[in-house]
Design an enzyme around this catalytic site. Structure first.
Site, mmCIF file in Angstrom:
data_model
loop_
_atom_site.group_PDB
_atom_site.id
_atom_site.type_symbol
_atom_site.label_atom_id
_atom_site.label_comp_id
_atom_site.label_asym_id
_atom_site.label_seq_id
_atom_site.Cartn_x
_atom_site.Cartn_y
_atom_site.Cartn_z
ATOM 1 N N GLU A 1 31.145 35.888 51.849
ATOM 2 C CA GLU A 1 32.093 36.096 50.749
ATOM 3 C C GLU A 1 31.323 36.589 49.515
ATOM 4 O O GLU A 1 30.205 36.126 49.266
ATOM 5 C CB GLU A 1 32.763 34.757 50.415
ATOM 6 N N LYS B 1 42.498 35.856 50.732
ATOM 7 C CA LYS B 1 42.189 34.422 50.569
ATOM 8 C C LYS B 1 43.329 33.691 49.872
ATOM 9 O O LYS B 1 43.820 34.122 48.833
ATOM 10 C CB LYS B 1 40.897 34.265 49.768
ATOM 11 N N CYS C 1 35.812 30.691 52.942
ATOM 12 C CA CYS C 1 35.234 29.603 52.129
ATOM 13 C C CYS C 1 36.132 28.374 51.964
ATOM 14 O O CYS C 1 36.338 27.617 52.886
ATOM 15 C CB CYS C 1 34.809 30.151 50.769
#
Ligand code: NAG
Ligand code: NAG
Ligand code: NAG
Ligand code: NAG
Ligand code: NAG
Ligand code: NAG
Length: 488
Positions: free
Chosen positions: A77, A176, A209
């Site tokens: 990321e 995300k 993440c």
């Protein structure tokens, strides 16, 4: 001739319908080069210069992985531009990333969706090296500022993971959903996106993440979409004792019964390190290094369908704990905090013992022998059942055996990273109210205990004989009660 062709046809179709049983995966931990100026916006060309410097490094890693036989590589990321942005300074780094259904190979048709030099370069690298490439870039989508929710600058910005297949085709795009606290420049997509795609080496899912802590999309990809392998670009800040990247990511792979390809950023002053190729059976190979500022490539061969292994099973996490009576909680029971959560602890005072310790609805049981305790080290059994609130609101149930940090002048509140005490054997279990439980064992100096512990079908985390050689930091079962989380 006919029979030859026939045989060839049979063997080709056998490969196509069954695919590969094993494949080689790579993850690259990248020390991203950050923009020099994070206050004033740069031009799109200046932004591209910085992004190309990072892609130069990623390209070397991808070439190296491909030459060693990797089918797929994951990069971190924020691995192409870093993480320090306002909305204004972010803008020149963004590209329009179309939905994969458009069937686009940017390397062959770069201008089809507007200016897209980063996607084009990644696509060409994938194609030239004949490898799937997973990267993280920023997507921009225009909106009408008179519509509710459209930002004042007329665009949605998304933190986006993309996958190019070995022909350079865009095959996955994921925005995300669970943004971290310092990602104010990005927008949250209206719904969590469940992104999966099929390959000859299994079914893949993807998230980024912080997503790993929540049900959607992370756990739902496994539960509802039955993926084999998760692609996981991350920029993870390590938090002891339970949330360093290598321990919680490996624990998630084991607890969910999938492969997890985790590529982290590398920046020691941000406590970012820890990448790995985790399977349901083994925590690693992994990489954790606080001594250098370099990137690092990991390769590993793994099963394309880990749940089809004859040794695969789903533990019943509460079976053992429900089958036994309660031991004593011990004499020295006290309360203390780990990562802002108030645990109940009991000190392990004897070289061996049996303890039961409860908080709210969770009781944890510990059996251990042969604790060779070093004089100034304190080991405890700890239990937590409650809503964790720091950085993320998520309901957890935790049973943990750990070296307890005594806050005095010497340690000054610093997390404990080293230990000298060894155990001959331990067994930890709890009557969890969830089937989502993640087992982790961390050794002194932040090492994983591959081959030194196992999870039994009845939900016990037990040590294997080789653990007796290794000083222990912690052994834990981290349960998640997604149903008790506050609404997103
Ligand atoms: C934006 O929305 C308003 C109100 O619905 C409409 O009048 C206007 O034409 C829209 N602008 C564009 C560029 O679509
Ligand atoms: C690591 O991150 C910090 C904070 O963003 C930054 O100041 C520093 O330059 C980075 N270190 C390296 C080696 O890039
Ligand atoms: C894996 O196992 C499932 C269920 O047992 C089966 O349907 C599937 O065909 C298997 N997949 C492979 C690739 O062996
Ligand atoms: C796990 O075991 C308990 C008995 O302790 C049983 O009630 C429960 O149904 C089992 N759970 C699953 C998912 O099999
Ligand atoms: C702990 O319990 C086990 C059986 O559950 C027993 O064999 C052992 O002696 C006990 N150990 C101690 C120190 O009480
Ligand atoms: C766990 O065990 C304790 C003590 O027996 C009990 O009070 C609690 O309800 C149990 N929790 C669950 C979820 O069964």
């Amino acid at each position: 001739m006919i029979s030859f062709c026939f045989l060839l046809f049979i063997s080709l179709s056998a490969i196509q319908s069954h695919g590969l049983d094993k494949f080689t995966a790579a993850v690259y931990e990248h020390a991203v080069i950050l923009p020099e100026n994070s206050i004033t916006p740069v031009t799109a060309d200046e932004a591209l210069v910085l992004m190309n410097r990072n892609i130069d490094i990623l390209e070397k890693a991808i070439k190296s992985a491909a030459s060693q036989g990797a089918h797929i590589i994951v990069t971190p990321e924020d691995g192409i531009y870093g993480w320090i942005f306002t909305r204004e300074t972010m803008y020149p780094f963004l590209e329009n990333i179309p939905h994969p259904e458009v069937n686009w190979i940017p390397c062959s048709d770069p201008e089809r969706f507007g200016r897209a030099p980063v996607q084009t370069r990644l696509s060409c690298i994938a194609k030239l090296n004949s490898i799937y490439v997973v990267a993280n870039i920023g997507d921009k989508k225009p909106c009408n500022i008179s519509t509710v929710g459209c930002p004042e600058d007329g665009h949605f910005y998304y933190n986006t993971a993309v996958v190019f297949d070995s022909d350079g085709r865009l095959v996955a795009r994921y925005h995300k959903y669970n943004l971290f606290s310092f990602e104010g420049q990005f927008n949250v997509p209206p719904e969590p996106e469940m992104v999966t795609f099929e390959t000859p080496f299994g079914k893949f899912g993807i998230f980024i993440c912080f997503d790993i802590l929540f049900y959607k999309p992370a756990a739902a990809l496994v539960v509802d979409h039955q993926v084999d392998t998760i692609l996981y670009p991350t920029g993870w800040l390590n938090i002891l004792p339970h949330f360093t990247a290598i321990e919680i990511h490996s624990a998630w792979a084991m607890g969910m019964g999938i492969n997890l390809l985790a590529a982290n950023l590398h920046n020691t002053s941000m406590r970012m390190t820890g990448s790995g190729i985790y399977t349901p059976e083994t925590p690693g190979p992994y990489y954790y290094n606080m001594d250098t500022e370099h990137g690092h490539l990991i390769l590993s061969e793994l099963s394309a369908h880990p749940r089809n292994s004859s040794t695969f099973f789903t533990p019943n996490w509460s079976l053992y704990a429900n089958s036994i009576g309660q031991y004593s909680p011990g004499h020295n029971v006290f309360r203390g905090h780990l990562f802002s959560d108030e645990f109940t602890f009991t000190e392990l005072t004897e070289p061996q013992g049996n303890y039961t310790l409860c908080q709210k609805n969770l009781c944890c049981h510990l059996t251990y022998t042969g604790m060779e305790k070093i004089i100034d080290e304190v080991y405890v059994l700890g239990v937590f059942d409650g809503l964790h609130t720091e950085e993320a609101k998520c309901y957890m149930q935790i049973c943990t055996l750990l070296k307890y940090q005594i806050t005095d002048l010497e340690t000054c509140g610093l997390p404990v990273e080293t230990a000298s005490t060894k155990f001959n054997y331990f067994s930890l279990s709890g009557n969890f109210s969830s089937s989502f439980v993640f087992p982790e064992v961390l050794l002194s100096k932040i090492n994983l205990a591959a081959g030194m512990f196992q999870v039994l079908p009845d939900g016990r985390l037990t040590s294997l004989s080789s653990i007796s050689q290794e000083p222990l930091l912690s052994a834990s079962l981290i349960g998640r009660l997604y149903d008790k989380d506050p609404i997103h």
